[in-house]
Design an enzyme around this catalytic site. Sequence first.
Site, PDB file in Angstrom:
ATOM      1  CD  GLU A  46      -2.510   1.185   2.780  1.00 35.50           C
ATOM      2  OE1 GLU A  46      -3.457   1.972   2.909  1.00 35.50           O
ATOM      3  OE2 GLU A  46      -2.128   0.405   3.684  1.00 35.50           O
ATOM      4  CE  LYS A 116      -7.149   1.357   3.866  1.00 38.23           C
ATOM      5  NZ  LYS A 116      -5.906   1.802   4.561  1.00 38.23           N
ATOM      6  CB  CYS A 150      -4.276  -1.683   4.795  1.00 38.93           C
ATOM      7  SG  CYS A 150      -3.251  -1.667   6.294  1.00 38.93           S
TER       8      CYS A 150
END
Length: 266
Positions: A46, A116, A150
């Site tokens: 990321e 995300k 994540c």
Amino acid sequence: MNNKMKFSCIQLDMKLRDVEYNYSQALRLIKETVENDKSDTLVLPETWSTGYYPKEDLGDYCEKDGERVKKTFSALAKELNVNIVAGSIANEKNGGIFNTAFVFNRKGEVVAEYDKTHLFTPMDEHKYFNFGKNLVTFELDGHKCGIVICYDIRFCELIRSLALRGIEMLFMVSQWPLARANHIVTLTRARAIENQMFVVCCNSCGKTPEAVFGGHSQIVDPWGESLALADDKETVITAECDFGIIKDIRNSINVFNDRKPDIYEL
């Protein structure tokens, strides 16, 4: 379709705000890994181009609609004849800044862009990034895949939603802290077991003013067995995944057939 593919995680120790260094390091390690390990698919962490993460000056380090990452990795994937899951970057588009992951196939085509979905509010991501609103699936070498970033991995309903769309492989790119390294290892394996699919987790390592990052990138099979597991230093891990095992696993323990979605409240 090739049932056996090699996947490599490039576990970077990137420098905060040093985009040129981070690009150079990522490209060097990808080329070395392809040469040494003959990988089919390479994965970056990321926000690898900026490190995690510039705040008040974030806009100074954004790419405009992924212009540089698209140009760089489209050409590289085609040159090396590999797939590249190019982690995520700070990406300016549609009047906002998103944490966007890009995926390239062997032809250099962009086969996925994912913003995300779950921003990590304890570290104020929601104050600097816009929330993504769409799930993304794509194919690499004939196999259906999904990608998350994540914090997303903590939301089992998101991963199950991707699994119900038929993915065989989940990629997770992250900047996960060392203090919770046991969580990333456990959650990665859990998502693989409960959805009977491969999971490739590429984390970062090193230290910034925000945190010490934990490494422990991992490649997990649908039984939850770790095929490769990194330590907390900059490194590359590689493992071969045999997609041929998925059908037998899902037939022997048929969780998708035995679900009771009519009683679930999500």
